[in-house]
Motif scaffolding. Structure first.
Motif, PDB file in Angstrom:
ATOM      1  N   THR A  33      52.179 -18.002  -4.153  1.00  0.00           N
ATOM      2  CA  THR A  33      50.610 -17.925  -4.338  1.00  0.00           C
ATOM      3  C   THR A  33      50.548 -18.786  -5.714  1.00  0.00           C
ATOM      4  OG1 THR A  33      50.784 -15.806  -5.431  1.00  0.00           O
ATOM      5  CG2 THR A  33      50.277 -15.864  -3.434  1.00  0.00           C
ATOM      6  N   CYS A  34      49.411 -18.455  -6.149  1.00  0.00           N
ATOM      7  CA  CYS A  34      49.036 -19.332  -7.392  1.00  0.00           C
ATOM      8  C   CYS A  34      48.407 -18.269  -8.501  1.00  0.00           C
ATOM      9  CB  CYS A  34      48.003 -20.272  -6.971  1.00  0.00           C
ATOM     10  SG  CYS A  34      47.568 -21.123  -8.664  1.00  0.00           S
ATOM     11  N   PRO A  35      49.003 -18.302  -9.775  1.00  0.00           N
ATOM     12  CA  PRO A  35      48.545 -17.138 -10.792  1.00  0.00           C
ATOM     13  C   PRO A  35      47.008 -17.673 -11.286  1.00  0.00           C
ATOM     14  CG  PRO A  35      50.133 -18.915 -11.872  1.00  0.00           C
ATOM     15  CD  PRO A  35      50.166 -19.086 -10.258  1.00  0.00           C
ATOM     16  N   ASN A  36      46.696 -18.807 -10.821  1.00  0.00           N
ATOM     17  CA  ASN A  36      45.227 -19.026 -11.380  1.00  0.00           C
ATOM     18  C   ASN A  36      44.055 -18.762 -10.248  1.00  0.00           C
ATOM     19  OD1 ASN A  36      43.147 -20.343 -12.923  1.00  0.00           O
ATOM     20  ND2 ASN A  36      43.420 -22.487 -11.995  1.00  0.00           N
ATOM     21  N   ARG A  37      44.527 -17.866  -9.325  1.00  0.00           N
ATOM     22  CA  ARG A  37      43.737 -17.457  -8.234  1.00  0.00           C
ATOM     23  C   ARG A  37      43.932 -15.881  -8.154  1.00  0.00           C
ATOM     24  NH1 ARG A  37      40.303 -20.512  -5.024  1.00  0.00           N
ATOM     25  NH2 ARG A  37      41.313 -22.560  -5.339  1.00  0.00           N
ATOM     26  N   ASP A  38      45.160 -15.386  -8.568  1.00  0.00           N
ATOM     27  CA  ASP A  38      45.096 -14.031  -8.315  1.00  0.00           C
ATOM     28  C   ASP A  38      44.762 -13.194  -9.747  1.00  0.00           C
ATOM     29  OD1 ASP A  38      47.345 -14.099 -10.193  1.00  0.00           O
ATOM     30  OD2 ASP A  38      48.789 -13.795  -8.594  1.00  0.00           O
ATOM     31  N   GLY A  44      39.500 -18.021  -9.430  1.00  0.00           N
ATOM     32  CA  GLY A  44      38.706 -19.002  -8.955  1.00  0.00           C
ATOM     33  C   GLY A  44      39.680 -20.282  -8.497  1.00  0.00           C
ATOM     34  N   GLY A  45      40.749 -20.508  -9.194  1.00  0.00           N
ATOM     35  CA  GLY A  45      41.459 -21.598  -9.092  1.00  0.00           C
ATOM     36  C   GLY A  45      40.695 -22.810  -9.596  1.00  0.00           C
ATOM     37  N   CYS A  46      41.382 -23.872  -9.783  1.00  0.00           N
ATOM     38  CA  CYS A  46      41.031 -25.241 -10.125  1.00  0.00           C
ATOM     39  C   CYS A  46      39.648 -25.834  -9.147  1.00  0.00           C
ATOM     40  CB  CYS A  46      42.128 -26.441 -10.102  1.00  0.00           C
ATOM     41  SG  CYS A  46      43.678 -25.937 -11.076  1.00  0.00           S
ATOM     42  N   THR A  47      39.267 -26.242  -9.834  1.00  0.00           N
ATOM     43  CA  THR A  47      37.566 -26.511  -9.229  1.00  0.00           C
ATOM     44  C   THR A  47      37.960 -27.631  -8.149  1.00  0.00           C
ATOM     45  OG1 THR A  47      37.329 -28.499 -10.646  1.00  0.00           O
ATOM     46  CG2 THR A  47      36.374 -26.131 -11.206  1.00  0.00           C
ATOM     47  N   PHE A  48      38.981 -28.228  -7.961  1.00  0.00           N
ATOM     48  CA  PHE A  48      39.250 -29.378  -7.031  1.00  0.00           C
ATOM     49  C   PHE A  48      40.278 -28.677  -5.999  1.00  0.00           C
ATOM     50  CE2 PHE A  48      42.061 -30.210 -10.621  1.00  0.00           C
ATOM     51  CZ  PHE A  48      43.062 -29.932 -10.197  1.00  0.00           C
ATOM     52  N   CYS A  49      40.681 -27.504  -5.919  1.00  0.00           N
ATOM     53  CA  CYS A  49      41.594 -26.660  -5.308  1.00  0.00           C
ATOM     54  C   CYS A  49      40.929 -26.360  -3.819  1.00  0.00           C
ATOM     55  CB  CYS A  49      42.420 -26.074  -6.030  1.00  0.00           C
ATOM     56  SG  CYS A  49      43.745 -25.236  -4.993  1.00  0.00           S
ATOM     57  N   ASN A  50      41.531 -26.595  -2.815  1.00  0.00           N
ATOM     58  CA  ASN A  50      40.790 -26.207  -1.486  1.00  0.00           C
ATOM     59  C   ASN A  50      41.049 -24.619  -1.331  1.00  0.00           C
ATOM     60  OD1 ASN A  50      41.664 -26.012   1.763  1.00  0.00           O
ATOM     61  ND2 ASN A  50      39.743 -26.555   1.251  1.00  0.00           N
ATOM     62  N   SER A  53      42.696 -22.748   1.998  1.00  0.00           N
ATOM     63  CA  SER A  53      44.162 -22.607   2.199  1.00  0.00           C
ATOM     64  C   SER A  53      44.607 -21.422   1.654  1.00  0.00           C
ATOM     65  CB  SER A  53      45.061 -23.808   1.448  1.00  0.00           C
ATOM     66  OG  SER A  53      44.318 -23.947   0.245  1.00  0.00           O
ATOM     67  N   PHE A  54      43.773 -20.644   0.907  1.00  0.00           N
ATOM     68  CA  PHE A  54      44.131 -19.472   0.320  1.00  0.00           C
ATOM     69  C   PHE A  54      43.639 -18.167   1.178  1.00  0.00           C
ATOM     70  CE2 PHE A  54      45.039 -22.143  -3.247  1.00  0.00           C
ATOM     71  CZ  PHE A  54      45.769 -21.538  -3.916  1.00  0.00           C
ATOM     72  N   SER A  55      43.204 -18.455   2.175  1.00  0.00           N
ATOM     73  CA  SER A  55      42.777 -17.247   2.930  1.00  0.00           C
ATOM     74  C   SER A  55      43.786 -16.344   3.351  1.00  0.00           C
ATOM     75  CB  SER A  55      41.905 -17.723   4.316  1.00  0.00           C
ATOM     76  OG  SER A  55      42.939 -18.474   4.984  1.00  0.00           O
ATOM     77  N   ALA A  90      54.438 -26.355  -2.090  1.00  0.00           N
ATOM     78  CA  ALA A  90      53.020 -25.732  -2.111  1.00  0.00           C
ATOM     79  C   ALA A  90      52.730 -24.662  -3.164  1.00  0.00           C
ATOM     80  CB  ALA A  90      52.695 -25.304  -0.803  1.00  0.00           C
ATOM     81  N   TYR A  91      51.756 -24.892  -3.756  1.00  0.00           N
ATOM     82  CA  TYR A  91      51.426 -23.782  -4.926  1.00  0.00           C
ATOM     83  C   TYR A  91      52.515 -23.557  -6.059  1.00  0.00           C
ATOM     84  CZ  TYR A  91      48.481 -23.318  -0.740  1.00  0.00           C
ATOM     85  OH  TYR A  91      47.810 -23.466   0.053  1.00  0.00           O
ATOM     86  N   THR A  92      52.505 -22.430  -6.560  1.00  0.00           N
ATOM     87  CA  THR A  92      53.351 -22.483  -7.634  1.00  0.00           C
ATOM     88  C   THR A  92      54.791 -21.810  -7.283  1.00  0.00           C
ATOM     89  OG1 THR A  92      51.169 -22.017  -8.782  1.00  0.00           O
ATOM     90  CG2 THR A  92      53.372 -21.464 -10.130  1.00  0.00           C
ATOM     91  N   THR A 121      55.554 -26.800 -10.052  1.00  0.00           N
ATOM     92  CA  THR A 121      54.879 -25.947 -10.693  1.00  0.00           C
ATOM     93  C   THR A 121      54.003 -26.075 -11.595  1.00  0.00           C
ATOM     94  OG1 THR A 121      55.386 -23.653 -11.531  1.00  0.00           O
ATOM     95  CG2 THR A 121      56.723 -25.511 -12.369  1.00  0.00           C
ATOM     96  N   ARG A 122      53.172 -24.988 -12.311  1.00  0.00           N
ATOM     97  CA  ARG A 122      52.044 -25.113 -13.403  1.00  0.00           C
ATOM     98  C   ARG A 122      53.130 -24.926 -14.666  1.00  0.00           C
ATOM     99  NH1 ARG A 122      46.971 -23.172 -12.985  1.00  0.00           N
ATOM    100  NH2 ARG A 122      47.133 -21.971 -14.917  1.00  0.00           N
ATOM    101  N   PRO A 123      52.649 -25.586 -15.714  1.00  0.00           N
ATOM    102  CA  PRO A 123      53.408 -25.526 -17.016  1.00  0.00           C
ATOM    103  C   PRO A 123      53.532 -24.330 -17.883  1.00  0.00           C
ATOM    104  CG  PRO A 123      51.558 -27.353 -17.134  1.00  0.00           C
ATOM    105  CD  PRO A 123      51.378 -26.687 -15.785  1.00  0.00           C
ATOM    106  N   ASN A 162      38.810 -25.738 -14.816  1.00  0.00           N
ATOM    107  CA  ASN A 162      39.339 -24.210 -14.423  1.00  0.00           C
ATOM    108  C   ASN A 162      40.865 -24.432 -14.421  1.00  0.00           C
ATOM    109  OD1 ASN A 162      38.702 -21.512 -14.820  1.00  0.00           O
ATOM    110  ND2 ASN A 162      38.897 -21.296 -12.519  1.00  0.00           N
ATOM    111  N   ARG A 163      41.555 -25.278 -15.126  1.00  0.00           N
ATOM    112  CA  ARG A 163      43.160 -25.291 -14.928  1.00  0.00           C
ATOM    113  C   ARG A 163      43.792 -23.738 -15.228  1.00  0.00           C
ATOM    114  NH1 ARG A 163      46.505 -27.628 -11.758  1.00  0.00           N
ATOM    115  NH2 ARG A 163      48.118 -27.610 -13.224  1.00  0.00           N
ATOM    116  N   GLY A 164      43.197 -23.249 -16.424  1.00  0.00           N
ATOM    117  CA  GLY A 164      43.868 -21.922 -16.790  1.00  0.00           C
ATOM    118  C   GLY A 164      45.123 -22.119 -17.722  1.00  0.00           C
TER     119      GLY A 164
HETATM  120  S1  SF4 Z   1      45.586 -26.793  -8.116  1.00  0.00           S
HETATM  121 FE1  SF4 Z   1      47.514 -25.641  -8.125  1.00  0.00          FE
HETATM  122  S2  SF4 Z   1      47.359 -24.492  -9.823  1.00  0.00           S
HETATM  123 FE2  SF4 Z   1      45.168 -25.137  -9.250  1.00  0.00          FE
HETATM  124  S3  SF4 Z   1      44.434 -23.409  -8.210  1.00  0.00           S
HETATM  125 FE3  SF4 Z   1      45.476 -24.828  -6.734  1.00  0.00          FE
HETATM  126  S4  SF4 Z   1      47.317 -24.049  -6.612  1.00  0.00           S
HETATM  127 FE4  SF4 Z   1      46.555 -23.039  -8.364  1.00  0.00          FE
END
Ligand code: SF4
Length: 305
Positions: A33-38, A44-50, A53-55, A90-92, A121-123, A162-164
């Motif tokens: 999954t992604c820690p920027n979502r949970d 809310g996740g990154c503003t460009f992230c679909n 796909s997180f359903s 896919a994801y982190t 992954t995310r940094p 909103n990268r976080g």
């Molecule tokens: S782009 Fe990557 S870091 Fe950002 S919300 Fe989506 S999966 Fe998470």
């Protein structure tokens, strides 16, 4: 006629030189999954992230072995490759207990023809234990790449999308990874809201100053189900034109030493969700345009000299 690999040190050429044969990546989805979502890093996740796909029930990936078998079949038929890197894409892909990470990576490496790993992954999700685990594989002779999504070195841009995380987390991760001898590929995006070619150039300068082994660049895509799509519909976000992207990419290639390998110079999203810019769906058109632009600049340079 010139080709991209004559103008740019590509990852394909790097692998060919190193292993004496073609090596291809098999992309995997290990149900991370992604820690920027949970909520653990952000929500809310990154503003460009679909979002779709997180359903919760929308994603039930097959076991790693089955994904490798299917990926290998397709790539082998298309390219004749016999060696592969398992690409946890896919994801982190470092966002779990170290025991589960080790089990997944071990599973991928247990096939003879899998000669290494690429871990996306995310940094801000790269614990020392993960770096030690990856460095251990590398000592055993595997080809290991850590792929860090930075996108921009500007904290105000990262906050706006909103990268976080900020540049500081990237600097820490890349330093820790490279101190262990791990190779890092840094992901960057051109066309982020509020950014111009000057931002891309400064981001690259800061990334190169810290040190990286590889780069991936793509234009920002507007895809369905994102905050960015709402902004684009309101007319608040204008995607890059193909010509502007080609200029930025060519500038960045020229700014980068040849010891740094380009893993990717463009990217796209699946047609079913891509809203804009539509030119990015034509990967070869974009790559050919970058190749031709680099060639044009080199010819011009020779003429001036
Ligand atoms: S782009 Fe990557 S870091 Fe950002 S919300 Fe989506 S999966 Fe998470």
């Amino acid at each position: 006629m010139t080709t991209l690999s004559k103008q740019v040190p590509t990852f394909g050429q790097y692998l060919l030189k190193r292993y004496g044969e073609r090596v291809h990546k098999i992309a995997l989805d290990a149900a991370f999954t992604c820690p920027n979502r949970d909520g653990s890093k952000g929500s809310g996740g990154c503003t460009f992230c679909n979002n779709v796909s997180f359903s919760p029930n929308g994603r039930q990936p097959r076991p790693i072995k089955a994904q490798l078998t299917a990926g290998r079949r397709v790539i082998r038929k298309r390219t004749g490759a016999r060696k592969y890197l398992a690409y946890f894409q896919a994801y982190t892909n470092t966002y779990d207990e170290i025991e589960r990470l080790k089990a997944l990576y071990d599973e991928a490496l247990s096939d003879e023809d899998i000669i290494g790993l690429s871990i996306g992954t995310r940094p801000d999700c790269v614990a020392d234990s993960v770096l030690d685990l990856l460095a251990g594989y590398q000592r055993r002779g595997y080809e290991i790449w850590l792929e860090l999504g930075l996108q921009s070195a500007f904290d105000e841009t990262l906050a706006a999308v909103n990268r976080g995380h900020g540049f500081r987390e990237y600097a820490q991760s890349v330093t820790q990874a490279r101190q262990r001898g791990l190779k890092v590929c840094t992901h960057l995006i051109a066309g982020l809201p509020g950014e111009t070619a000057r931002h891309n150039s400064e981001t690259l300068r800061r990334v190169l100053e810290l040190g990286t082994d590889g780069l991936k660049l793509h234009p920002l895509h507007v895809v369905k189900g994102t905050q960015l799509a709402n902004s684009w519909r309101r007319g608040d976000y204008q995607p890059l034109s193909l010509a502007a992207y080609v200029d930025i990419a060519a500038d960045m290639v020229e700014q980068t030493p040849s010891s740094v390998v380009w893993h990717r110079l463009t990217g796209t999203a699946s047609e079913s969700i891509l809203l804009a810019p539509l030119w990015c769906a034509k990967k070869w058109r974009v790559l050919n345009a970058i190749t031709n632009e680099l060639q044009r600049r080199r010819v011009l340079c020779r003429q001036v000299a």
